[in-house]
Design a protein around this motif. Structure first.
Motif, short mmCIF file in Angstrom:
data_model
loop_
_atom_site.label_atom_id
_atom_site.label_comp_id
_atom_site.label_asym_id
_atom_site.label_seq_id
_atom_site.Cartn_x
_atom_site.Cartn_y
_atom_site.Cartn_z
N GLY A 43 1.14 6.46 1.22
CA GLY A 43 0.06 5.49 0.99
C GLY A 43 -0.93 5.47 2.14
N MET A 44 -0.42 5.58 3.37
CA MET A 44 -1.31 5.62 4.54
C MET A 44 -2.25 6.81 4.44
N LYS A 90 -3.99 0.81 -5.72
CA LYS A 90 -2.55 0.60 -5.67
C LYS A 90 -1.97 0.94 -7.04
N CYS A 150 5.97 4.52 4.46
CA CYS A 150 4.59 4.07 4.19
C CYS A 150 3.61 5.23 4.16
N ASN A 209 -2.33 -1.70 3.97
CA ASN A 209 -1.22 -0.76 4.15
C ASN A 209 -0.31 -1.26 5.26
N THR A 258 -4.84 6.42 1.70
CA THR A 258 -5.85 5.45 2.15
C THR A 258 -6.77 6.10 3.18
N GLY A 310 0.77 -1.23 0.00
CA GLY A 310 0.00 0.00 0.00
C GLY A 310 0.81 1.29 0.00
#
Ligand code: FAD
Ligand code: FES
Ligand code: FES
Lengths: 264, 168
Positions: free
Chosen positions: B110-111, B63, B107, B137, B114, B51
């Protein structure tokens, strides 16, 4: 990923024609299985036929006592569809438990069913609910569609267009999730429609999704968890891998079946 | 090696119209990072698991390592670079800073993408739901506690913002 030629037909007929005439062509739906497989070079199509521009493949509608879901309907749209939630809540819940939100935004019911991964969720629902798979050529009953690991009755140039699910009176899906892959270590779908009772198992069979006929017979007498008491399934013919032995899967099948009946 | 043919692709990224001639196998994340130099979107696994590459395509978290650029023809794409207004961070970014929702930060793009998608779909989800929604994720540093706190706070901030907008 090896190079390929990208095609985006505007109709199912165009997609089928591309499959029939182009060398080594493959349909692309949500890409959530095919693209990772191509990256690993386990698939290397020369032509990719993207179905995303064919609009009427995304519809979800009610036809009499059936909910008809277009092949390109995403897992997220099935999970959130009021029609599915109201009439077959077990199916909406199943779709909402596939992978993660990003996978559900892209992955489609047609792709999942065509792929027939032995650990996928949808095949259990399609078989338990006695759904009909519509293609550009014919209609196939679930019982004649799934044909073993990653294998279906689909022909080379055949495109799934929609899947029609009869409404059950009771149904539930229970999944023991593999915490790493999110797929089913064992998943059991139980459905009752009139006198027809079906119990299907995914994640466990070395030949893919299957019906557990002993449990179906036991539940036909009385649809209750009690009817399953003492019933077990043989571990022979079940998958064993680093995640779970055949014996453990056999045990889980009985547990998940009882939970599904209790939830239905 | 034979030249692989290129195809024309056009989309909107963070509000700007962009177009390019790309090999059909170009992933959206490759186009974003290598073509447009938007390197905020990360590649953690390249196997659809982690993720780190999540962006929004037509308002939905996806993604970007698992979608071809050519599948985004005509789409509206938003990346982590598209969230802030100049120097003013997006409320979700601000919440991650405030609640220490990151350590190495790999990360984090992407976190956050999301989390913004989560807020847009679910409003102010409870803690259990936030954790379920983070299924795709992976963070190797934080242990998730502060990420969950940050998302909870960010969702509430975004909801307030919407009320403010609705009142105006
Ligand atoms: C991180 C991750 C987690 C996942 N977790 C789960 C899970 O928990 N449970 C689960 O069941 N699945 C899971 N999946 C798989 C996911 O559900 C896929 O979306 C699905 O298996 C394939 O659907 P797709 O639309 O992405 O198909 P694609 O990847 O585009 O295609 C898959 C195959 O089906 C063929 N195909 C596609 N559409 C049609 C059609 N209309 N007619 C005929 N053939 C067609 C393609 O040619 C290809 O061979 C996961 C995937 C990922 C990446
Ligand atoms: S880089 Fe896309 S999911 Fe990990
Ligand atoms: S902060 Fe380092 S991976 Fe999440």
């Amino acid at each position: 990923m090896y190079a390929f030629t990208y095609l985006r037909p505007g109709s199912v007929r165009g997609a089928s024609k591309a499959l029939a005439t182009k060398e080594n062509a493959k349909l692309l739906a949500g890409g959530q299985t095919l693209l990772p497989t191509m990256k690993q070079r386990l698939a290397s199509p020369d032509h990719i036929v993207d179905l995303s521009q064919i609009d009427d493949l995304k519809n979800i509608e009610q036809k009499g006592r059936r909910i008809v879901i277009g092949a390109m309907a995403t897992h997220a749209s099935v999970a959130s569809s009021a029609l599915v939630r109201d009439n077959i809540p077990a199916l909406a819940a199943l779709a909402g438990g596939i992978g993660d939100p990003a996978v559900r935004h892209r992955g489609t019911i047609g792709g999942s069913v065509a792929n027939n991964d032995p650990a996928a969720d949808y095949p259990a629902a399609v078989l338990a609910l006695g759904a009909t798979i519509h293609t550009n050529k014919r209609k196939l009953a679930a019982d004649e569609f799934f044909a073993g690991l990653f294998t279906t009755a689909l022909e080379e140039d055949e495109v799934i267009t929609k899947i029609a699910f009869p409404m059950p009176s009771r149904a539930a899906y229970q999944k023991f999730r593999n915490p790493a892959s999110r797929y089913a270590l064992v998943g059991v779908f139980v459905a009752k429609r009139g006198r027809d009772i079906r119990v299907t198992v995914t994640g466990a069979g070395s030949n893919g999704v299957f019906r557990w006929s002993e449990a179906e017979a036991a539940l036909s007498k009385r649809f209750s968890v009690k009817s399953l008491e003492g019933l077990s399934i043989s571990a022979s013919g079940l998958n064993g891998d680093i995640h779970a032995s055949p014996e453990y899967r056999a045990h889980l099948i009985a547990v998940m079946t009882a939970r599904a009946v209790a939830a239905a | 090696m034979a030249q692989t043919p290129k195809i024309a692709v056009a989309m909107t990224v963070n509000g700007q119209d962009v177009s390019a001639r790309l090999e059909a196998r170009t992933l959206l994340v490759q186009y974003l990072r290598e073509g447009l130099r938007l390197t905020g979107t990360h590649v953690g696994c390249d196997t659809s698991q982690c993720g780190a590459c999540v962006v929004h395509v037509d308002g939905k978290a996806v993604k970007s390592c698992t979608i071809l650029a050519s599948q985004c023809e005509g789409a509206q794409v938003v990346t982590i670079e598209g969230l802030a207004h100049g120097d003013k961070l997006h409320p979700m970014q601000e919440a991650f800073r405030e609640h220490h929702g990151l350590q190495c930060g790999f990360c984090t793009p992407g976190m956050i993408m999301t989390a913004v998608d989560m807020a847009q779909r679910l409003g102010t989800p409870d803690e259990h739901t936030i954790r379920e929604e983070l299924e795709g994720n992976i963070c190797r540093c934080t242990g998730y506690h502060n990420i969950v706190k940050a998302i909870d706070a960010g969702c509430h901030e975004m909801a307030k913002g919407q009320h403010r907008q609705a009142a105006e």
